[in-house]
Scaffold this motif. Structure first.
Motif, PDB file in Angstrom:
ATOM      1  N   ILE A 284      26.968  23.353  99.130  1.00 54.62           N
ATOM      2  CA  ILE A 284      27.087  23.929 100.542  1.00 54.62           C
ATOM      3  C   ILE A 284      26.405  25.094 100.804  1.00 54.62           C
ATOM      4  O   ILE A 284      25.714  25.348 101.694  1.00 54.62           O
ATOM      5  CB  ILE A 284      28.741  24.217 100.743  1.00 54.62           C
ATOM      6  CG1 ILE A 284      29.500  22.876 101.042  1.00 54.62           C
ATOM      7  CG2 ILE A 284      29.014  24.908 102.096  1.00 54.62           C
ATOM      8  CD1 ILE A 284      31.119  23.022 100.921  1.00 54.62           C
ATOM      9  N   SER A 291      27.494  17.938 106.931  1.00 52.70           N
ATOM     10  CA  SER A 291      28.959  17.717 107.318  1.00 52.70           C
ATOM     11  C   SER A 291      29.694  17.020 106.117  1.00 52.70           C
ATOM     12  O   SER A 291      30.899  17.322 105.375  1.00 52.70           O
ATOM     13  CB  SER A 291      29.234  16.832 108.545  1.00 52.70           C
ATOM     14  OG  SER A 291      28.569  15.626 108.039  1.00 52.70           O
ATOM     15  N   TYR A 294      31.022  19.150 103.112  1.00 48.38           N
ATOM     16  CA  TYR A 294      32.433  19.774 103.502  1.00 48.38           C
ATOM     17  C   TYR A 294      33.607  18.712 103.486  1.00 48.38           C
ATOM     18  O   TYR A 294      34.663  18.995 103.007  1.00 48.38           O
ATOM     19  CB  TYR A 294      32.510  20.191 104.810  1.00 48.38           C
ATOM     20  CG  TYR A 294      31.814  21.414 105.073  1.00 48.38           C
ATOM     21  CD1 TYR A 294      32.127  22.851 104.678  1.00 48.38           C
ATOM     22  CD2 TYR A 294      30.546  21.699 105.580  1.00 48.38           C
ATOM     23  CE1 TYR A 294      31.655  24.043 104.819  1.00 48.38           C
ATOM     24  CE2 TYR A 294      29.712  22.661 105.643  1.00 48.38           C
ATOM     25  CZ  TYR A 294      30.232  23.935 105.335  1.00 48.38           C
ATOM     26  OH  TYR A 294      29.472  25.278 105.668  1.00 48.38           O
ATOM     27  N   ASP A 297      34.124  18.323  99.561  1.00 41.22           N
ATOM     28  CA  ASP A 297      34.786  19.687  99.132  1.00 41.22           C
ATOM     29  C   ASP A 297      36.253  19.539  99.680  1.00 41.22           C
ATOM     30  O   ASP A 297      37.009  19.849  98.699  1.00 41.22           O
ATOM     31  CB  ASP A 297      34.047  20.883  99.575  1.00 41.22           C
ATOM     32  CG  ASP A 297      34.747  22.189  99.013  1.00 41.22           C
ATOM     33  OD1 ASP A 297      34.236  22.196  97.775  1.00 41.22           O
ATOM     34  OD2 ASP A 297      35.159  23.034  99.630  1.00 41.22           O
ATOM     35  N   GLY A 298      36.526  18.964 100.700  1.00 40.28           N
ATOM     36  CA  GLY A 298      37.657  18.887 101.338  1.00 40.28           C
ATOM     37  C   GLY A 298      38.668  17.887 100.190  1.00 40.28           C
ATOM     38  O   GLY A 298      39.618  18.106 100.115  1.00 40.28           O
ATOM     39  N   ARG A 301      39.329  19.850  97.332  1.00 44.70           N
ATOM     40  CA  ARG A 301      40.594  20.839  97.532  1.00 44.70           C
ATOM     41  C   ARG A 301      41.998  20.004  97.720  1.00 44.70           C
ATOM     42  O   ARG A 301      42.902  20.453  97.177  1.00 44.70           O
ATOM     43  CB  ARG A 301      40.234  21.601  98.511  1.00 44.70           C
ATOM     44  CG  ARG A 301      39.232  22.420  98.600  1.00 44.70           C
ATOM     45  CD  ARG A 301      38.945  23.397  99.396  1.00 44.70           C
ATOM     46  NE  ARG A 301      37.699  24.326  99.045  1.00 44.70           N
ATOM     47  CZ  ARG A 301      37.719  25.412  98.559  1.00 44.70           C
ATOM     48  NH1 ARG A 301      39.047  25.910  97.833  1.00 44.70           N
ATOM     49  NH2 ARG A 301      36.790  26.319  98.461  1.00 44.70           N
ATOM     50  N   GLY A 309      42.846  24.802 102.397  1.00 44.67           N
ATOM     51  CA  GLY A 309      41.334  24.757 102.029  1.00 44.67           C
ATOM     52  C   GLY A 309      40.790  23.273 102.578  1.00 44.67           C
ATOM     53  O   GLY A 309      39.608  23.455 102.938  1.00 44.67           O
ATOM     54  N   ALA A 310      41.735  22.187 102.038  1.00 42.74           N
ATOM     55  CA  ALA A 310      40.927  20.924 102.612  1.00 42.74           C
ATOM     56  C   ALA A 310      41.108  20.735 103.969  1.00 42.74           C
ATOM     57  O   ALA A 310      40.075  20.104 104.617  1.00 42.74           O
ATOM     58  CB  ALA A 310      41.993  19.846 101.810  1.00 42.74           C
ATOM     59  N   THR A 312      40.833  23.039 106.240  1.00 40.23           N
ATOM     60  CA  THR A 312      39.578  23.919 106.648  1.00 40.23           C
ATOM     61  C   THR A 312      38.353  23.116 106.662  1.00 40.23           C
ATOM     62  O   THR A 312      37.407  22.968 107.591  1.00 40.23           O
ATOM     63  CB  THR A 312      39.585  25.246 105.980  1.00 40.23           C
ATOM     64  OG1 THR A 312      40.956  25.960 106.144  1.00 40.23           O
ATOM     65  CG2 THR A 312      38.504  26.040 106.507  1.00 40.23           C
ATOM     66  N   ASP A 313      38.097  22.184 105.395  1.00 40.35           N
ATOM     67  CA  ASP A 313      36.823  21.775 105.005  1.00 40.35           C
ATOM     68  C   ASP A 313      36.596  20.441 106.033  1.00 40.35           C
ATOM     69  O   ASP A 313      35.646  20.042 106.449  1.00 40.35           O
ATOM     70  CB  ASP A 313      36.759  21.335 103.720  1.00 40.35           C
ATOM     71  CG  ASP A 313      36.378  22.251 102.667  1.00 40.35           C
ATOM     72  OD1 ASP A 313      35.548  23.071 103.198  1.00 40.35           O
ATOM     73  OD2 ASP A 313      36.468  22.224 101.415  1.00 40.35           O
ATOM     74  N   LYS A 316      35.657  21.556 109.487  1.00 34.59           N
ATOM     75  CA  LYS A 316      34.137  21.991 109.475  1.00 34.59           C
ATOM     76  C   LYS A 316      33.238  20.631 109.358  1.00 34.59           C
ATOM     77  O   LYS A 316      32.505  20.537 110.283  1.00 34.59           O
ATOM     78  CB  LYS A 316      33.869  22.992 108.357  1.00 34.59           C
ATOM     79  CG  LYS A 316      32.608  23.386 108.284  1.00 34.59           C
ATOM     80  CD  LYS A 316      32.283  24.147 109.340  1.00 34.59           C
ATOM     81  CE  LYS A 316      30.841  24.904 109.258  1.00 34.59           C
ATOM     82  NZ  LYS A 316      30.567  25.815 110.579  1.00 34.59           N
ATOM     83  N   SER A 317      33.916  19.845 108.619  1.00 36.00           N
ATOM     84  CA  SER A 317      32.959  18.423 108.564  1.00 36.00           C
ATOM     85  C   SER A 317      32.991  17.867 109.858  1.00 36.00           C
ATOM     86  O   SER A 317      32.004  17.276 110.216  1.00 36.00           O
ATOM     87  CB  SER A 317      33.641  17.618 107.851  1.00 36.00           C
ATOM     88  OG  SER A 317      32.954  16.385 107.473  1.00 36.00           O
TER      89      SER A 317
END
Length: 673
Positions: A284, A291, A294, A297-298, A301, A309-310, A312-313, A316-317
């Protein structure tokens, strides 16, 4: 089925009309030099000089075929056949030209005529290809078999028959063919790769890994082999090896579909949680507006239980690029958080963005089930299956729905359908084993447990759950070899010792059982199962105070575990504290209302208290959902003895014996003359 290219041989000619003949000879020479346009020109001149020369049309058709001008080729083959209807190769090559134009039925008809005139292995081979292209894989297998009879030393025939068998889901038959092909052509990495795929399809992940490794050694650039080997490692829960393979694929082919998704899953399931997070954090950092990064990463998480955190990811995606997978994953996370309306909304959006996202339909179905909208939930599940018939998880969810409704037969059917698609899924197989026990199919359940052991997994936690399930089902002697192997492999897992202790206890080896329970407690001083089972062993030794001390310790450690209550109930039954036993059975049912056998045990305890009406109600309830459970009939038989109904008791013992109960046989010998 891979369509093979046919090489068109331009046969030498004999003497005919001299001028036409010379043009045909010149055309053949030019075709041999791959100068097909010049060859066509020469054959055309030959035809102009001798318009009834079938060979000239045949040769020109072959040249057109090599130029991929298939309509022109077919037109010339038509004329060649008209002039020489007994030329088998004119039919054969016209069939290939039709096959190249996806006119598979015409191709089959042509090659069939060629076979009638002069059959050979190639003709059966190419007709098999055409049949496979029409989806007639059974017909393809039949033709490949005929080709093999004519040319048993051609490895490609076994190879493609294996492909056809694989398309028929006959992976075992495919493996047999690949074995023969590999024996004939041992350096052919593709053959070994195909065999690995079939082994993976039947859940032989260890065998698949061995073949993928051999294929990669022969062709190190085979990214697909590395990728699927990673998947096989993942199915065995060897995430470290899976991660290494996925990272290798990134170097070989970074655009491999689903590569980063599988890598994210493996990273999140590995023990290296820090490394999992750092991998995508670094990616990232290098590409902050991607996208997909993220999204992955989600996923990491979420699997690491970092739900905030997931979210949020995933947010964002979606912000960077609205995509179906991000909505799908966020919907799943909202399901976990019991935000069913939010999950449904996200699943709706995922479907809107990609109407073929079969998992989104399944997620929406799960949300609808929680919202009590069962009818449309089932519609969504069926849509998900229609979009992707190979989505084994859809059938798992259907099985879970049926299980929750106590429709165990339907649950087993759905789990079985899922396992037809993915036979190596040990989680689904464990579900089916436990459900088979509900319908009295002990042989089927035991077969599932044994298959799980054969498939193998590197997940000790999963094995621990399987061992508990086998102990609960009273598969004691059958589990000993499995448990011995597990302990030899990993001597530091307390649950394995608990399971082996229970197996030893069932055979009367109480001292051996106690040694195993003590070994488990040395490894895990807070093991509820170890204390519970040691209490059970002390009960067998009639050490009631020691037994109570152990199970009370287990209950203190974890009040939400049903096993200590069950064992304490058995201790209280032995001490003739029947009301105390009823109280413990009530506690078990508070934890797990679906534990039908507990209703029967409570029924027996109530029969000792003279509470016959409620005892009978308990037995009737248990048998309603598990009418083939031998233990329930054996327990009711004992209760009927307390109720002064020896005739009914003996009828129950007889039914239990028919279902395989050894305990009932001993009781019948004592009470039924």
């Amino acid at each position: 089925m891979v369509r093979l290219l046919l090489i068109f041989f331009l046969f030498p000619v004999c003497c005919a009309a001299q001028t036409a003949e010379s043009f045909m000879q010149s055309g053949n020479a030019k075709a041999g030099q791959k100068n097909y346009n010049a060859a066509v020109a020469d054959f055309t001149k030959a035809i102009q000089l001798d318009p009834k020369n079938g060979r000239a049309y045949f040769y020109r058709a072959n040249a057109y075929n090599d130029l991929k001008e298939y309509p022109m080729a077919v037109q010339d083959y038509d004329r060649a056949i008209e002039l020489d209807p007994k030329n088998p190769f004119a039919y054969f090559y016209r069939g290939n030209a039709n096959n190249a134009q996806q006119k598979y039925a015409d191709a089959i008809a042509d090659i069939t005529k060629a076979i009638a005139l002069a059959p050979n292995a190639d003709m059966y081979h190419y007709r098999a290809n055409a049949k496979a292209n029409l989806g007639d894989h059974a017909g393809a297998v039949e033709d490949f078999t005929k080709a093999i009879a004519l040319d048993p030393k051609d490895p490609s025939l076994y190879e493609y028959r294996g492909v056809a068998k694989s398309n028929l889901k006959d992976n075992e038959g495919a493996i047999e063919d690949y074995d023969k092909a590999v024996a004939l052509d041992p350096k052919n990495s593709d053959l070994i790769y195909y065999r690995a795929n079939s082994k993976g399809n039947i859940g032989d992940f260890k065998g698949a890994i061995a073949d993928y490794t051999a294929a990669i050694a022969l062709n190190p650039k085979n990214a697909e082999a590395v990728f699927y080997r990673g998947n096989a490692y993942g199915n065995l829960k060897n995430y470290k090896a899976a991660i290494a393979d996925y990272k290798r694929v990134i170097v070989l082919n970074p655009k491999m579909p689903n590569l980063y998704k599988y890598l994210a899953n493996a990273l999140s399931n590995s023990n290296d949680k820090k490394g999992a997070l750092e991998y995508f954090a670094q990616a990232i950092k290098q590409d902050p507006n991607n996208s997909e990064l993220y999204l992955y990463d989600g996923m990491v998480r979420r699997n690491l239980d970092d739900k905030e955190g997931a979210i949020t990811d995933f947010d964002k995606s979606i912000e960077l690029k609205a995509n179906s997978d991000a909505y799908q994953n966020r919907a799943d996370l909202k399901l976990d958080r019991k935000d069913y309306d939010g999950a449904k909304e996200d699943a709706d959006k995922a479907i809107e963005l990609d109407a073929k996202n079969s998992y989104a339909y399944i997620t929406r179905a799960r949300a609808k089930l929680e919202l009590k909208d069962t009818a449309t939930a089932l519609t969504d599940l069926n849509l998900g299956i229609k979009i992707n018939p190979g989505n084994d998880y859809a059938y798992v969810v259907l099985g879970m729905i049926a299980y929750d409704r106590k429709d165990y037969d339907t649950a087993v059917k759905n789990y079985s359908r899922s396992l037809e698609i993915q036979p190596g899924n040990v989680e689904t197989r464990l579900r089916r084993a436990n459900t088979r026990l509900k319908i009295g199919d002990r042989p089927g359940a035991l077969a599932d447990f044994k298959k799980i052991a054969d498939i193998g997994t590197d997940d000790d936690d999963f094995y621990a759950r399987m061992v508990k399930a086998m102990m609960k089902a009273r598969f004691y002697s059958e589990s000993l070899p499995i448990l011995n192997a597990l302990i030899a492999k990993n001597p530091k897992v307390a649950t394995f010792y608990v399971g082996r202790g229970a197996a030893k206890q069932s055979t009367g080896d109480l001292n051996g059982a106690l040694l195993d329970y003590n070994a488990a407690l040395k490894l895990d001083t807070a093991s509820v199962d170890a204390y519970s089972n040691r209490g059970s062993a002390k009960l067998d030794l009639k050490d009631y105070s020691g037994a109570l001390a152990d199970v009370n310790k287990a209950i203190k450690i974890h009040e939400g575990d049903e096993e200590p209550y069950l064992i304490r109930a058995a201790i209280r039954m032995a001490m003739k504290n029947y009301q105390g036993a009823v109280d413990d059975y009530n506690s078990v049912l508070f934890i797990d209302l679906d534990n039908n056998i507990v209703f029967a045990k409570r029924g027996l305890a109530r029969s000792f208290l003279g509470d016959n009406d409620r005892a009978n109600a308990d037995f009737n309830y248990a048998l309603k959902f598990e009418p083939k459970n031998d233990e329930i009939y054996a327990l009711r038989g004992q209760a009927r003895l307390n109720m002064k109904d020896p005739t009914g008791a003996c009828a129950d013992f007889k039914q239990a014996i028919a279902l395989g109960s050894k305990e009932a046989a001993a009781l019948a010998k004592t009470y039924c003359k």
